[in-house]
Design a protein around this motif. Structure first.
Motif, mmCIF file in Angstrom:
data_model
loop_
_atom_site.group_PDB
_atom_site.id
_atom_site.type_symbol
_atom_site.label_atom_id
_atom_site.label_comp_id
_atom_site.label_asym_id
_atom_site.label_seq_id
_atom_site.Cartn_x
_atom_site.Cartn_y
_atom_site.Cartn_z
ATOM 1 N N LYS A 1 17.643 97.813 51.958
ATOM 2 C CA LYS A 1 18.592 96.711 51.770
ATOM 3 C C LYS A 1 18.694 96.298 50.290
ATOM 4 O O LYS A 1 18.685 95.121 49.942
ATOM 5 N N ASN A 2 18.781 97.291 49.441
ATOM 6 C CA ASN A 2 18.803 96.997 48.005
ATOM 7 C C ASN A 2 20.007 96.161 47.586
ATOM 8 O O ASN A 2 19.918 95.299 46.711
ATOM 9 N N GLU A 3 21.166 96.395 48.229
ATOM 10 C CA GLU A 3 22.359 95.623 47.866
ATOM 11 C C GLU A 3 22.194 94.153 48.254
ATOM 12 O O GLU A 3 22.566 93.257 47.497
ATOM 13 N N SER A 4 21.628 93.907 49.428
ATOM 14 C CA SER A 4 21.425 92.524 49.887
ATOM 15 C C SER A 4 20.449 91.785 48.979
ATOM 16 O O SER A 4 20.657 90.622 48.623
ATOM 17 N N ILE A 5 19.381 92.486 48.592
ATOM 18 C CA ILE A 5 18.391 91.869 47.704
ATOM 19 C C ILE A 5 19.016 91.583 46.334
ATOM 20 O O ILE A 5 18.813 90.508 45.760
ATOM 21 N N ALA A 6 19.794 92.550 45.825
ATOM 22 C CA ALA A 6 20.447 92.364 44.518
ATOM 23 C C ALA A 6 21.414 91.183 44.559
ATOM 24 O O ALA A 6 21.479 90.386 43.613
ATOM 25 N N ASN A 7 22.143 91.053 45.672
ATOM 26 C CA ASN A 7 23.053 89.908 45.823
ATOM 27 C C ASN A 7 22.281 88.600 45.819
ATOM 28 O O ASN A 7 22.675 87.624 45.168
ATOM 29 N N GLY A 8 21.163 88.580 46.571
ATOM 30 C CA GLY A 8 20.355 87.363 46.652
ATOM 31 C C GLY A 8 19.777 86.955 45.301
ATOM 32 O O GLY A 8 19.822 85.774 44.922
ATOM 33 N N VAL A 9 19.253 87.942 44.569
ATOM 34 C CA VAL A 9 18.682 87.656 43.246
ATOM 35 C C VAL A 9 19.770 87.170 42.293
ATOM 36 O O VAL A 9 19.556 86.214 41.516
ATOM 37 N N SER A 10 20.943 87.795 42.348
ATOM 38 C CA SER A 10 22.047 87.416 41.460
ATOM 39 C C SER A 10 22.518 85.994 41.742
ATOM 40 O O SER A 10 22.779 85.220 40.803
ATOM 41 N N ILE A 11 22.603 85.649 43.018
ATOM 42 C CA ILE A 11 23.019 84.284 43.383
ATOM 43 C C ILE A 11 21.970 83.274 42.915
ATOM 44 O O ILE A 11 22.297 82.214 42.373
ATOM 45 N N ALA A 12 20.693 83.617 43.111
ATOM 46 C CA ALA A 12 19.614 82.717 42.692
ATOM 47 C C ALA A 12 19.637 82.495 41.168
ATOM 48 O O ALA A 12 19.485 81.363 40.689
ATOM 49 N N LEU A 13 19.836 83.581 40.423
ATOM 50 C CA LEU A 13 19.899 83.461 38.967
ATOM 51 C C LEU A 13 21.135 82.665 38.529
ATOM 52 O O LEU A 13 21.071 81.898 37.569
ATOM 53 N N SER A 14 22.244 82.858 39.241
ATOM 54 C CA SER A 14 23.458 82.104 38.920
ATOM 55 C C SER A 14 23.222 80.611 39.106
ATOM 56 O O SER A 14 23.629 79.802 38.267
ATOM 57 N N LEU A 15 22.549 80.246 40.195
ATOM 58 C CA LEU A 15 22.244 78.830 40.445
ATOM 59 C C LEU A 15 21.287 78.281 39.379
ATOM 60 O O LEU A 15 21.410 77.132 38.951
ATOM 61 N N LEU A 16 20.319 79.125 38.960
ATOM 62 C CA LEU A 16 19.381 78.712 37.916
ATOM 63 C C LEU A 16 20.118 78.444 36.601
ATOM 64 O O LEU A 16 19.853 77.442 35.924
ATOM 65 N N VAL A 17 21.051 79.321 36.245
ATOM 66 C CA VAL A 17 21.822 79.150 35.008
ATOM 67 C C VAL A 17 22.640 77.854 35.071
ATOM 68 O O VAL A 17 22.656 77.065 34.119
ATOM 69 N N LEU A 18 23.311 77.627 36.203
ATOM 70 C CA LEU A 18 24.093 76.404 36.355
ATOM 71 C C LEU A 18 23.202 75.166 36.246
ATOM 72 O O LEU A 18 23.570 74.174 35.607
ATOM 73 N N PHE A 19 22.011 75.245 36.844
ATOM 74 C CA PHE A 19 21.070 74.121 36.777
ATOM 75 C C PHE A 19 20.663 73.849 35.334
ATOM 76 O O PHE A 19 20.648 72.694 34.895
ATOM 77 N N LEU A 20 20.329 74.901 34.586
ATOM 78 C CA LEU A 20 19.890 74.739 33.206
ATOM 79 C C LEU A 20 20.995 74.153 32.322
ATOM 80 O O LEU A 20 20.726 73.352 31.421
ATOM 81 N N ILE A 21 22.237 74.553 32.592
ATOM 82 C CA ILE A 21 23.365 74.024 31.813
ATOM 83 C C ILE A 21 23.593 72.554 32.130
ATOM 84 O O ILE A 21 23.720 71.715 31.233
#
Length: 500
Positions: free
Chosen positions: A470-490
């Motif tokens: 499930k590499n695509e699902s994991i990559a999607n999850g990590v990308s979404i998590a990082l996107s939320l982290l970036v928005l939080f930091l901004i």
């Protein structure tokens, strides 16, 4: 007609155009949020032809590496900024408008230079996507410009379906081409900017007035002497003239030598709320004469006196204002405790037990700089270190040095007409600045920005290499998590100081 009314009418007229176009459903022009997208197929043949050159394949690999490097650097910068705002007082909290990179909205981006720089940055960004698409046999459906009253950018629209079905490496090349090109262009124009400034000749002596709250002195004046004493920006801190005197000043203003008069001494330009000075009623514009009957001739005198005081000590202050003598009895407080309550980020253990008055003063209520020093820093910004140099160069708009102040034309000598030289230097600087900001922003691991897609494909490819299910699902999850982290930091930078 007031400017605000004119601007509101322009915006009203623009949105009426948007509504009209949206109803007509034209083929080549359509609304794109508050902007208009004008598309055409003309020119795409040239992009597809240029894109076939082997250079773009190698550039694509370089783009991936460069985007990932600056992705890490930009994330580190966000974490650093998140730490810096802890303890920042509400009064110093950054404005949300400063995060919007649009001229006229962002108070630090000049409208004319900003629009030119944005057009250059967006055109090169989209052109890079198009060339990389063409290099990897992905058709270009259309291209065109974006209008928001004036042209604000361009776009190249690749075949999204074919791009999605392409190999990860190809997608990473296409997505990383935009931010990497902006970053490369920013460095090219930074070099051009530095080379231009290095051609400037500065005056041999004097102190350049970079700020003045004194009605007699103007920003941009080149002060040559005070009461017959030749001065530099540093010697003013030690000048030995009795305070409160009306003294002659020789200076250069608008390329002419003039003589004016001003009251000598340290002028109050800020009184901190909650400080002893504030409680005593000391006000801006008052000129300090003495402390405990000791004449305070310059800032060196004042600083030396205060360094030898202790918390709880009583001092007697003599000021003048509009020819009247003013006297204050003040009890100093603990400098460390004051800073801990109001400015904890700027506190220091060395402040413990020190007396604190809470007043900011400047000689003749002006700030002076070394004219040679300003040009030296601009033409050789990295002499003190790469990080320090970049911070200095990037913050020029925030310290009033970009666009260059108009008085630069009369103070400094340029190799050709200053009427042309300084605008060209300004354009070079803002093309550097906007391209860098656009490149760094798009390199962030934030979906749907280019960096978010690059990282998502990279994570998916690494997981597939190590045969993770499930590499695509994991990559999607990590990308979404990082996107939320970036928005939080901004958002953290703007919200935290206003809440805590």
């Amino acid at each position: 007609m007031p400017w605000l009314t004119i601007i509101l009418l322009i915006f009203l007229f623009w949105f009426l155009i948007i509504l009209y176009v949206s109803k007509k459903k034209y083929r080549i022009i359509r609304p794109y949020g508050p902007a208009l997208m004008i598309s055409t197929t003309r020119g795409k043949d040239y992009i597809e032809k240029w894109g076939k050159k082997s250079f773009w394949s190698k550039y694509g690999l370089f783009s991936i590496v460069l985007t990932l490097i600056f992705m890490v650097l930009t994330m580190a910068l966000l974490f650093w900024e998140a730490i810096l705002v802890i303890g920042l007082p509400k009064s110093l909290a950054p404005s949300p408008l400063a995060a919007i990179g649009l001229p006229g909205i962002n108070p630090f981006i000049p409208i004319t230079y900003g629009i030119v720089a944005i057009i250059v940055a967006v055109v090169l960004h989209e052109l890079s996507h198009g060339l990389q698409s063409a290099n990897n046999d992905i058709n270009i459906k259309s291209m065109g410009i974006l209008l928001f009253i004036v042209p604000i950018g361009a776009f190249v629209e690749p075949d999204e379906e074919k791009l999605t079905k392409s190999k990860r490496k190809i997608r990473m090349k296409v997505f990383s081409a935009g931010p990497s090109t902006n970053i490369v262009v920013s460095f090219v124009f930074l070099v051009l900017f530095i080379l231009m400034v290095s051609l400037v000749s500065s005056p041999s002596n004097g102190a350049l007035v970079t700020y003045s709250g004194n009605q007699s002195i103007k920003t941009g004046d080149l002060l040559l002497s005070i009461d017959g004493i030749n001065v530099t920006s540093s010697s003013i801190n030690y000048i030995n003239i009795d305070p409160g005197k009306l003294v002659p000043l020789n200076l250069i203003r608008d390329s002419s030598i003039k003589q004016i008069y001003s009251i000598s001494g340290l002028w109050v330009n800020n009184v901190l709320q909650g400080s002893p000075a504030y409680s005593a009623g000391i006000k801006d514009g008052e000129v300090l004469i003495s402390i405990n009957n000791i004449l305070i001739r310059n800032y060196s005198y004042f600083n030396s006196f205060m360094e030898n005081t202790t918390a709880g000590e009583n001092i007697f202050l003599h000021f003048i204002f509009n020819g009247k003598d003013l006297y204050y009895n003040v009890t100093l407080i603990d400098k460390y405790k004051f800073y801990e309550n109001y400015y904890p980020n700027y506190n220091s253990p060395s402040y413990k037990g020190k007396g604190f008055l809470g007043v900011s003063m400047a000689y003749m209520n002006s700030t002076f700089s070394d004219p040679k020093g300003i040009i030296s820093m601009l033409s050789n910004p990295f002499s003190g270190g790469i990080l320090q140099g970049f911070i200095f160069i990037i913050t020029l708009p925030f310290i009033g040095l970009s666009p260059f102040p108009s008085y630069f034309q009369s103070v400094y000598l340029t190799p050709f007409s200053p009427i042309l030289f300084w605008p060209i230097a300004n354009i070079f600087y803002w093309i550097f600045w906007i391209n860098l900001m656009l490149g760094l922003t798009n390199a962030l691991p934030l979906l749907p920005l280019d960096g978010g897609y690059v990282l998502k494909d990279m994570i998916s490819g690494l997981l597939e290499r190590y045969k993770v299910m499930k590499n695509e699902s994991i990559a999607n999850g990590v990308s979404i998590a990082l996107s939320l982290l970036v928005l939080f930091l901004i958002l953290w930078q703007f919200i935290y100081p206003r809440i805590f």
